[in-house]
Write a protein that holds these residues in place. Structure first.
Motif, short mmCIF file in Angstrom:
data_model
loop_
_atom_site.label_atom_id
_atom_site.label_comp_id
_atom_site.label_asym_id
_atom_site.label_seq_id
_atom_site.Cartn_x
_atom_site.Cartn_y
_atom_site.Cartn_z
N ALA A 34 35.28 34.37 34.03
CA ALA A 34 36.72 34.50 33.80
C ALA A 34 37.14 33.78 32.53
O ALA A 34 37.98 34.28 31.75
N PHE A 35 36.59 32.59 32.30
CA PHE A 35 36.92 31.85 31.07
C PHE A 35 36.48 32.65 29.83
O PHE A 35 37.18 32.70 28.82
N GLY A 36 35.30 33.26 29.91
CA GLY A 36 34.81 34.05 28.79
C GLY A 36 35.69 35.26 28.51
O GLY A 36 36.00 35.56 27.35
N VAL A 37 36.11 35.95 29.58
CA VAL A 37 37.00 37.11 29.41
C VAL A 37 38.33 36.67 28.81
O VAL A 37 38.87 37.31 27.90
N GLY A 38 38.87 35.56 29.36
CA GLY A 38 40.15 35.07 28.85
C GLY A 38 40.07 34.68 27.39
O GLY A 38 40.98 35.00 26.59
N ALA A 39 39.00 34.00 27.01
CA ALA A 39 38.84 33.60 25.61
C ALA A 39 38.70 34.82 24.71
O ALA A 39 39.26 34.86 23.60
N GLY A 40 37.97 35.84 25.18
CA GLY A 40 37.82 37.06 24.38
C GLY A 40 39.15 37.77 24.17
O GLY A 40 39.45 38.24 23.07
N LEU A 41 39.94 37.84 25.23
CA LEU A 41 41.26 38.47 25.10
C LEU A 41 42.17 37.66 24.19
O LEU A 41 42.96 38.23 23.41
N LEU A 42 42.07 36.35 24.30
CA LEU A 42 42.93 35.49 23.48
C LEU A 42 42.62 35.65 22.00
O LEU A 42 43.53 35.60 21.16
N LEU A 43 41.37 35.87 21.67
CA LEU A 43 40.97 36.03 20.27
C LEU A 43 41.24 37.44 19.75
O LEU A 43 41.17 37.68 18.54
N GLY A 44 41.56 38.36 20.66
CA GLY A 44 41.89 39.72 20.24
C GLY A 44 40.66 40.57 20.01
O GLY A 44 39.52 40.17 20.27
N GLY A 45 40.90 41.75 19.51
CA GLY A 45 39.80 42.65 19.18
C GLY A 45 39.46 43.63 20.27
O GLY A 45 38.54 44.42 20.11
N VAL A 46 40.19 43.63 21.39
CA VAL A 46 39.91 44.58 22.46
C VAL A 46 41.12 45.46 22.77
O VAL A 46 41.14 46.15 23.77
N GLY A 47 42.13 45.42 21.90
CA GLY A 47 43.28 46.30 22.06
C GLY A 47 44.32 45.80 23.03
O GLY A 47 45.25 46.55 23.36
N LEU A 48 44.25 44.59 23.49
CA LEU A 48 45.23 44.00 24.41
C LEU A 48 45.93 42.84 23.73
O LEU A 48 45.37 42.18 22.85
N PRO A 49 47.18 42.56 24.13
CA PRO A 49 47.90 41.45 23.50
C PRO A 49 47.24 40.11 23.81
O PRO A 49 46.60 39.94 24.84
N TRP A 50 47.46 39.14 22.90
CA TRP A 50 46.82 37.83 23.06
C TRP A 50 47.24 37.14 24.34
O TRP A 50 46.47 36.38 24.92
N VAL A 56 44.86 35.14 31.82
CA VAL A 56 43.56 35.05 32.49
C VAL A 56 43.05 33.63 32.49
O VAL A 56 42.56 33.11 33.50
N LEU A 57 43.18 32.95 31.34
CA LEU A 57 42.72 31.55 31.26
C LEU A 57 43.52 30.65 32.18
O LEU A 57 42.95 29.76 32.84
N ALA A 58 44.84 30.85 32.26
CA ALA A 58 45.67 30.01 33.11
C ALA A 58 45.31 30.19 34.58
O ALA A 58 45.19 29.22 35.34
N VAL A 59 45.09 31.45 34.98
CA VAL A 59 44.71 31.72 36.38
C VAL A 59 43.34 31.12 36.68
O VAL A 59 43.13 30.51 37.74
N ALA A 60 42.41 31.28 35.73
CA ALA A 60 41.06 30.74 35.94
C ALA A 60 41.09 29.21 36.02
O ALA A 60 40.41 28.62 36.86
N LEU A 61 41.86 28.58 35.17
CA LEU A 61 41.96 27.11 35.20
C LEU A 61 42.58 26.62 36.50
O LEU A 61 42.13 25.64 37.08
N GLY A 62 43.64 27.32 36.96
CA GLY A 62 44.26 26.94 38.22
C GLY A 62 43.31 27.09 39.40
O GLY A 62 43.22 26.23 40.27
#
Length: 239
Positions: A34-50, A56-62
């Motif tokens: 989950a952390f890896g997916v969240g970091a990937g989305l945060l960095l962009g490049g997959v067509g989804l907003p940052w 995802v990162l907030a949910v995973a951390l919680g």
């Protein structure tokens, strides 16, 4: 191998330790993903907003924070149970050489049996509990600190005994020679050996005496058949 003690097979407590490790490693692997997916989305490049990555990162951390609070107690229970199985196996090793002990027996249906002891007095299917507090038997029910349990360990022993009886069908031991045992490792059960719904309940310190007290029900040939049948099944052999 000592010629004055029972034959021991399998590693006591191994299945419980494996379950405890899975309770640690599988959630950690999930959180890492989950952390890896969240970091990937945060960095962009997959067509989804940052901000999708931030969510995802907030949910995973919680979730990880909650897991860290609960995980030690959950895992401790498994390793405490493994220690109880080791204590019981240590007592079973003092049985005479006419006995064979299977620790961590894995039946074809996937059921894990803590111990099966086979000797002249019969086949004993032993479920080990390593609890805290005071345990007693009242009107055929197990009480923990004076309270009736929602999940009866007596029923668990009966199911395990039925499964072993099915596994032993080829060896065909007489029904009177198959016994279910609920054994408490530690000082929490102080009533001696008692019966509860046809299940023998005792402390690990009185286990050997309880198993050898009864009449001889199996001759050497019958013992050998039972040992051969269970010996063909899977045993836990350590991590």
């Amino acid at each position: 191998m000592s010629e004055t003690r029972a034959t021991m097979r399998g590693i006591p407590g191994d299945a419980a330790r494996r379950r405890g490790l899975r309770r640690v490693l599988l959630p950690v692997a999930g959180f890492a993903l989950a952390f890896g997916v969240g970091a990937g989305l945060l960095l962009g490049g997959v067509g989804l907003p940052w901000w999708a990555g931030a969510v995802v990162l907030a949910v995973a951390l919680g979730g990880f924070a909650l897991y860290r609070r609960r995980q030690p107690a959950l895992v401790y229970g498994y390793f405490k149970g493994a220690r109880g199985e080791e204590m019981v196996a240590g007592e079973l090793a003092h049985l005479p050489p006419t006995w064979t002990i299977f620790n961590g027996l894995l039946l074809p249906d996937g059921r894990d049996i803590d111990h099966v002891a086979i000797g002249p007095q019969g086949v004993f299917v032993i479920e080990t509990k390593h609890w805290s507090g005071e345990v007693s038997v009242e009107h055929g029910a197990i009480l923990a600190n004076g309270r009736t349990l929602q999940r009866s360990p007596i029923a668990q022993v009966r199911r395990a005994s039925a499964a072993v009886a099915e596994a032993l069908a080829v060896a065909d031991p007489p029904a009177a020679a198959l016994h279910g045992v609920l054994c408490f490792a530690g000082p929490q059960f102080a009533d001696g050996a008692v019966r509860a719904d046809e299940v023998l309940v005792c402390s690990h310190l009185g286990l050997v005496a309880a198993l050898t007290l009864g009449p001889t029900l199996l001759d050497a040939a019958a013992i050998a058949r039972c040992v051969a049948r269970l010996g063909a099944l899977t045993l836990t052999e350590g991590l």
